[in-house]
Design a protein around this motif. Structure first.
Motif, PDB file in Angstrom:
ATOM      1  N   PRO A 148      64.346  27.793  82.495  1.00 31.96           N
ATOM      2  CA  PRO A 148      64.174  27.514  84.388  1.00 31.96           C
ATOM      3  C   PRO A 148      65.471  28.308  84.720  1.00 31.96           C
ATOM      4  N   ASP A 149      64.610  28.630  85.884  1.00 33.25           N
ATOM      5  CA  ASP A 149      64.975  30.239  86.260  1.00 33.25           C
ATOM      6  C   ASP A 149      65.675  30.461  86.693  1.00 33.25           C
ATOM      7  N   HIS A 150      66.954  29.469  87.520  1.00 31.03           N
ATOM      8  CA  HIS A 150      68.571  29.083  87.654  1.00 31.03           C
ATOM      9  C   HIS A 150      69.258  29.350  87.033  1.00 31.03           C
ATOM     10  N   TRP A 151      68.622  29.470  85.938  1.00 30.83           N
ATOM     11  CA  TRP A 151      70.166  29.410  84.505  1.00 30.83           C
ATOM     12  C   TRP A 151      70.541  30.894  84.897  1.00 30.83           C
ATOM     13  N   TYR A 152      69.271  31.895  84.563  1.00 26.08           N
ATOM     14  CA  TYR A 152      69.228  33.548  84.779  1.00 26.08           C
ATOM     15  C   TYR A 152      68.559  33.704  85.863  1.00 26.08           C
ATOM     16  N   LEU A 172      78.513  27.554  83.383  1.00 26.15           N
ATOM     17  CA  LEU A 172      78.605  27.197  82.066  1.00 26.15           C
ATOM     18  C   LEU A 172      80.064  27.954  81.897  1.00 26.15           C
ATOM     19  N   VAL A 173      79.622  29.208  81.747  1.00 21.57           N
ATOM     20  CA  VAL A 173      80.639  29.767  80.868  1.00 21.57           C
ATOM     21  C   VAL A 173      81.985  29.935  81.733  1.00 21.57           C
ATOM     22  N   PHE A 226      74.410  24.911  76.129  1.00 21.68           N
ATOM     23  CA  PHE A 226      73.153  26.052  76.642  1.00 21.68           C
ATOM     24  C   PHE A 226      71.773  24.749  76.307  1.00 21.68           C
ATOM     25  N   ALA A 227      71.599  25.400  75.084  1.00 22.16           N
ATOM     26  CA  ALA A 227      70.686  25.000  74.108  1.00 22.16           C
ATOM     27  C   ALA A 227      70.512  23.844  73.350  1.00 22.16           C
ATOM     28  N   ARG A 228      71.193  22.787  73.988  1.00 22.27           N
ATOM     29  CA  ARG A 228      71.110  21.596  73.887  1.00 22.27           C
ATOM     30  C   ARG A 228      70.231  20.721  75.025  1.00 22.27           C
ATOM     31  N   SER A 229      70.795  21.316  76.280  1.00 20.26           N
ATOM     32  CA  SER A 229      70.191  20.112  77.576  1.00 20.26           C
ATOM     33  C   SER A 229      69.313  20.970  78.014  1.00 20.26           C
ATOM     34  N   ASN A 230      68.789  22.262  77.526  1.00 25.53           N
ATOM     35  CA  ASN A 230      67.152  22.843  77.885  1.00 25.53           C
ATOM     36  C   ASN A 230      66.432  22.352  76.466  1.00 25.53           C
ATOM     37  N   ASN A 231      66.602  21.567  75.878  1.00 21.03           N
ATOM     38  CA  ASN A 231      66.054  21.724  74.435  1.00 21.03           C
ATOM     39  C   ASN A 231      65.450  22.311  73.494  1.00 21.03           C
TER      40      ASN A 231
END
Length: 241
Positions: free
Chosen positions: A81-85, A168-169, A20-25
């Motif tokens: 981005p909003d789609h994550w949560y 992702l989880v 999550f952290a890497r894909s969202n920079n």
């Protein structure tokens, strides 16, 4: 002091955070905590997480435990981005629903397959009987059916058309039995397609990098564990089988 994430990528929740952290920079310092070496039991790590578990986060003077809490913290702090949560109430509820369910289902049953197929033989010197292993795998199969029918249905992702924290989880948990030699995607085309979409959404290279260790876990040997941890690991495992 910047953001620090304390992780061991053999751990499913740690992989979720890392991806999550890497894909969202999201900028962070990767603090590796090797569970098999007992590094989570040190006094130094206890200052970060008194529970002595990974993952853990330190953001300046602020510390946080529990993977779901950390994911939500990062999503909101870094305005991912909003789609994550999703801000949409019902889509967010779908994410929350899965995150609430998964602890005692995908996580518990998938972890048990991993523990019995990989860790138990290494630590005790004896594999689990075929009958008991079949029972453990059947428990996971029940959960996989529920996952497909209840959470995935005919949607591309759990909350709809885009990836969320729930996907992702979920995927990192389902990769744990795969690393143990049980390819649960093989005869489940719907699940396999969902996994492919998740990989593409976060980046296949990143996904593979995060899972490199767990996909090679079958080569694990007892001497890779800190000697003082072997007996406690053994007792914990025996209680579960």
């Amino acid at each position: 002091m910047g953001l620090e994430l304390y992780l061991d990528l053999l751990s499913q929740p740690c992989r979720a955070l890392y991806i999550f952290a890497r894909s969202n920079n999201i900028p962070f310092e990767f603090k590796r905590v090797q569970l098999m070496k007992g590094q989570h039991k040190t006094e130094e790590f206890r200052k970060v997480n008194i529970l002595m578990k990974v993952p853990a986060l330190r953001d300046g003077s602020f510390t946080l435990a529990e993977s779901v809490a950390i994911l939500l913290y990062l999503a909101q702090k870094f305005k991912t981005p909003d789609h994550w949560y999703p801000s949409d109430l019902q889509k967010r509820a779908r994410v929350d629903e899965y995150l609430s369910w998964q602890h005692t289902n995908t996580r518990a049953k998938g972890s048990k397959v991993f523990l019995t197929k990989v860790l138990l033989p290494v630590i005790t010197g004896q594999p689990l009987s075929a009958e008991k292993l079949e029972f453990v795998i059947e428990d996971l199969n029940v959960v996989l059916k529920q996952f497909e029918e209840k959470f995935l249905q005919d949607k591309p992702f759990i909350a709809g058309s885009e990836i969320s924290l729930a996907d992702l989880v979920a995927v990192v948990e389902l990769m744990q039995p795969v690393g143990a030699g049980y390819n649960l995607f093989e005869e489940r085309p719907k699940l396999a397609e969902w996994r492919r979409r998740v990989e593409e959404a976060v980046g296949k290279e990143l996904f593979q990098e995060a899972h490199e260790g767990i996909m090679n876990i079958k080569n694990l040997a007892a001497d890779e564990f800190a000697p003082e941890l072997l007996e406690s690991f053994k007792q914990q495992l025996l209680k579960q089988v």
